[in-house]
Design a protein around this motif. Structure first.
Motif, PDB file in Angstrom:
ATOM      1  N   SER A 111       0.835  -1.209   0.000  1.00 30.67           N
ATOM      2  CA  SER A 111       0.000   0.000   0.000  1.00 30.67           C
ATOM      3  C   SER A 111       0.866   1.254   0.000  1.00 30.67           C
ATOM      4  CB  SER A 111      -0.908   0.020   1.239  1.00 30.67           C
ATOM      5  OG  SER A 111      -1.850  -1.028   1.189  1.00 30.67           O
ATOM      6  N   SER A 112       0.310   2.311  -0.616  1.00 32.66           N
ATOM      7  CA  SER A 112       1.062   3.571  -0.683  1.00 32.66           C
ATOM      8  C   SER A 112       0.392   4.699   0.095  1.00 32.66           C
ATOM      9  CB  SER A 112       1.225   4.008  -2.144  1.00 32.66           C
ATOM     10  OG  SER A 112      -0.044   4.117  -2.780  1.00 32.66           O
ATOM     11  N   GLN A 113      -0.927   4.575   0.293  1.00 30.99           N
ATOM     12  CA  GLN A 113      -1.652   5.615   1.018  1.00 30.99           C
ATOM     13  C   GLN A 113      -2.706   4.951   1.911  1.00 30.99           C
ATOM     14  OE1 GLN A 113      -3.329   7.750  -2.467  1.00 30.99           O
ATOM     15  NE2 GLN A 113      -1.945   9.448  -1.947  1.00 30.99           N
ATOM     16  N   ALA A 114      -3.095   5.642   2.968  1.00 28.54           N
ATOM     17  CA  ALA A 114      -4.262   5.198   3.728  1.00 28.54           C
ATOM     18  C   ALA A 114      -5.461   5.870   3.072  1.00 28.54           C
ATOM     19  CB  ALA A 114      -4.129   5.607   5.186  1.00 28.54           C
ATOM     20  N   GLY A 115      -6.293   5.056   2.413  1.00 25.46           N
ATOM     21  CA  GLY A 115      -7.390   5.599   1.617  1.00 25.46           C
ATOM     22  C   GLY A 115      -6.894   6.088   0.270  1.00 25.46           C
ATOM     23  N   PHE A 130      -9.577   9.857   1.267  1.00 25.06           N
ATOM     24  CA  PHE A 130      -8.131   9.913   1.518  1.00 25.06           C
ATOM     25  C   PHE A 130      -7.872  10.199   2.982  1.00 25.06           C
ATOM     26  CE2 PHE A 130      -4.295  12.586   1.901  1.00 25.06           C
ATOM     27  CZ  PHE A 130      -3.351  11.648   1.503  1.00 25.06           C
ATOM     28  N   ASN A 131      -6.952   9.460   3.572  1.00 26.72           N
ATOM     29  CA  ASN A 131      -6.567   9.754   4.947  1.00 26.72           C
ATOM     30  C   ASN A 131      -5.151  10.304   5.038  1.00 26.72           C
ATOM     31  OD1 ASN A 131      -5.198   8.738   7.610  1.00 26.72           O
ATOM     32  ND2 ASN A 131      -7.336   9.216   8.071  1.00 26.72           N
ATOM     33  N   SER A 132      -4.164   9.564   4.517  1.00 22.32           N
ATOM     34  CA  SER A 132      -2.794  10.075   4.629  1.00 22.32           C
ATOM     35  C   SER A 132      -1.859   9.381   3.642  1.00 22.32           C
ATOM     36  CB  SER A 132      -2.247   9.850   6.050  1.00 22.32           C
ATOM     37  OG  SER A 132      -2.215   8.471   6.335  1.00 22.32           O
ATOM     38  N   ASN A 133      -0.786  10.077   3.342  1.00 25.99           N
ATOM     39  CA  ASN A 133       0.306   9.450   2.590  1.00 25.99           C
ATOM     40  C   ASN A 133       1.155   8.626   3.545  1.00 25.99           C
ATOM     41  OD1 ASN A 133      -0.028  10.284  -0.055  1.00 25.99           O
ATOM     42  ND2 ASN A 133       1.040  12.227   0.278  1.00 25.99           N
ATOM     43  N   LEU A 134       1.611   7.471   3.098  1.00 27.21           N
ATOM     44  CA  LEU A 134       2.558   6.716   3.907  1.00 27.21           C
ATOM     45  C   LEU A 134       3.948   7.328   3.731  1.00 27.21           C
ATOM     46  CD1 LEU A 134       0.142   4.821   4.091  1.00 27.21           C
ATOM     47  CD2 LEU A 134       1.660   2.903   3.623  1.00 27.21           C
ATOM     48  N   THR A 135       4.752   7.293   4.781  1.00 31.46           N
ATOM     49  CA  THR A 135       6.134   7.738   4.660  1.00 31.46           C
ATOM     50  C   THR A 135       6.925   6.662   3.891  1.00 31.46           C
ATOM     51  OG1 THR A 135       6.794   6.607   6.678  1.00 31.46           O
ATOM     52  CG2 THR A 135       6.015   8.893   6.914  1.00 31.46           C
ATOM     53  N   ALA A 136       8.130   7.030   3.443  1.00 25.47           N
ATOM     54  CA  ALA A 136       8.973   6.022   2.764  1.00 25.47           C
ATOM     55  C   ALA A 136       9.214   4.834   3.698  1.00 25.47           C
ATOM     56  CB  ALA A 136      10.293   6.655   2.327  1.00 25.47           C
ATOM     57  N   ASN A 175       1.780   9.857  -4.051  1.00 26.32           N
ATOM     58  CA  ASN A 175       2.694   9.885  -2.891  1.00 26.32           C
ATOM     59  C   ASN A 175       4.098   9.630  -3.465  1.00 26.32           C
ATOM     60  OD1 ASN A 175       3.901   9.807  -0.399  1.00 26.32           O
ATOM     61  ND2 ASN A 175       3.079   7.779   0.149  1.00 26.32           N
ATOM     62  N   PHE A 176       4.436  10.482  -4.410  1.00 25.71           N
ATOM     63  CA  PHE A 176       5.524  10.206  -5.338  1.00 25.71           C
ATOM     64  C   PHE A 176       6.881   9.979  -4.668  1.00 25.71           C
ATOM     65  CE2 PHE A 176       8.704  11.227  -8.507  1.00 25.71           C
ATOM     66  CZ  PHE A 176       8.227  10.562  -9.620  1.00 25.71           C
ATOM     67  N   SER A 202       1.311   0.469 -10.162  1.00 21.46           N
ATOM     68  CA  SER A 202       0.010   0.535 -10.835  1.00 21.46           C
ATOM     69  C   SER A 202      -0.597   1.908 -10.604  1.00 21.46           C
ATOM     70  CB  SER A 202      -0.913  -0.546 -10.260  1.00 21.46           C
ATOM     71  OG  SER A 202      -2.216  -0.413 -10.785  1.00 21.46           O
ATOM     72  N   THR A 203      -1.070   2.534 -11.692  1.00 22.27           N
ATOM     73  CA  THR A 203      -1.660   3.866 -11.557  1.00 22.27           C
ATOM     74  C   THR A 203      -2.981   3.959 -12.312  1.00 22.27           C
ATOM     75  OG1 THR A 203      -1.346   6.249 -11.887  1.00 22.27           O
ATOM     76  CG2 THR A 203      -0.362   4.787 -13.545  1.00 22.27           C
TER      77      THR A 203
END
Ligand code: SAH
Ligand code: SF4
Length: 382
Positions: A111-115, A130-136, A175-176, A202-203
């Protein structure tokens, strides 16, 4: 990156960033490689375990740094070897990571983002907003956790995780920086040493970021198409209103051309009963993709409550596939085999439905990675 503890979390640092970090604390750069091996190859999060690092440096590191992955809320192992983790990220949300074994291959869906903010009409992640971007560290932390659960091994020996697909929750191109950093670590020999062909992003079609991606990394690309024309895609994948099919396919072609070799785009198409599953849609799709070397993955819709969509009949799926085959495409239908995972869903009742639905999607991904292996020799339309 500095965490709430005020320490630098070393887990998400790429090799150049790790070298910079050691520079910044007045230490030699070669320490970066040493520490990265401890973290990623051996799954260590305790500086005291790093026996080739001097005691003085270990003490120094304890003061200013830490190795912190997301918190594991649950780990389920199904009878067919599929594993699923629910992890809590700093924002408090939970995201999922799924490992899907098949023969010698093991694919990790990350996963890359929460939501997700993109609100595709058939996607329950999108429905959650959308909830948040995940950190690296949270993105690579999913690989770290999975690798540890198999008994961490160096990148040079046979690994349980052979493929990674950024097909979990969220739109990775939104979340590039964090996703790109994490994918570098997936491929780096000091990280997980996975081949660039076997790391797939995947985008749903964030065009400017597809172009940006080619400047930073050469991972495989999958496009979530889902409709053969703009009118229908505008309804299913709202970001299409901003970046319609023509510009989207051109950007994918540009990206693939920078990869060179014989790598081809993967086109994902979720089949929705009576919406995008007619033979005329397949005919239109064949025409649309004629200048885009690709392989096509048809994903029968995985239902979830109140989605308003249904999975097409097997006959309808077969007809759709045949039409594309006849037009010369390499096309596969994803099978869904999530039943025993559903049984594994236990706690976190509020999330079970979502977890179930996504698990089915992940199972479908199993064969996608199988094709990644065959990509070099695949007969594709050119
Ligand atoms: N945001 C990215 C990656 C995550 S979604 C993207 O959209 O590509 C991964 C894949 O699962 C996408 O192709 C998505 O369209 C598909 N998907 C989402 N919900 C689905 C559902 N209910 N049934 C089948 N496929 C689904
Ligand atoms: Fe986001 Fe992908 Fe779901 Fe669309 S399909 S809402 S882009 S996660």
């Amino acid at each position: 990156m500095t965490t709430s503890t005020g320490k630098t979390n070393l887990l998400g640092l790429t090799q150049p960033e790790m070298e910079k970090f050691f520079d910044s604390i007045g230490e030699k750069r070669f320490r970066a490689g040493q520490v990265m091996k401890w973290i990623h190859h051996l799954g260590v999060d305790d500086f005291d375990a790093m026996t080739n690092v001097s005691k003085a440096l270990r003490e120094k590191l304890k003061v200013c740094a830490e190795i912190r992955g997301p918190e594991v809320v649950s780990e389920d192992i199904s009878t067919d070897g599929t594993r699923k983790w629910v992890v809590r990220v700093a924002s408090g949300s939970c995201v999922e990571t799924v490992y899907i074994p098949q023969g010698k291959r093991g694919t990790l869906c990350v996963s890359s983002q929460a939501g997700c903010a993109l609100d595709c009409s058939f996607c329950s992640t999108g429905k959650q907003g959308f909830n948040s971007n995940l950190t690296a560290a949270e993105v690579i932390g999913q690989v770290w956790i999975a690798n540890k659960s198999f008994g961490s091994v160096p990148a040079t020996v046979d690994r349980a995780i052979t493929n990674v697909v950024m097909m979990g929750m969220g739109e990775p191109l939104l979340n590039f920086d964090n996703v790109v950093a994490a994918m570098h670590l997936m491929m780096d020999d000091l990280g997980y040493g996975i081949s660039k062909r076997r790391v797939t992003l995947s985008t749903s079609g964030v065009v400017p970021m597809i172009d940006e991606l080619s400047k930073h990394i050469d991972v495989s690309l999958a496009l979530s198409l889902h409709a053969p024309n703009d009118a229908l895609r505008n309804q299913l994948v709202p970001i299409n209103k901003k970046y319609p099919l023509k510009v989207l396919l051109e950007s994918c072609q540009r990206y693939m051309s920078t990869l060179g070799e014989k790598r081809v785009l993967t086109v994902e198409y979720t089949l929705l009963k009576d919406i995008n599953d007619k033979v005329e849609h397949a005919v239109e799709m064949a025409e649309l993709l004629k200048d885009t070397p690709c392989k096509i993955n048809l994903i029968p819709f995985n239902p979830f409550p109140h989605s308003g969509y249904e999975r097409p009949s097997n006959n309808a799926i077969r007809r759709f596939q045949d039409q594309l085959h006849q037009a010369g495409y390499n096309v596969t239908v994803r099978t869904t085999r999530g039943e025993d995972i559903d049984a594994a869903c236990g706690q976190l009742v509020g999330q079970v439905l979502d977890r179930t639905r996504r698990s089915e999607r992940y199972i479908a991904v199993r064969e996608l990675s199988a094709e990644a292996d065959l990509a070099q020799s695949a007969v594709t339309r050119t």
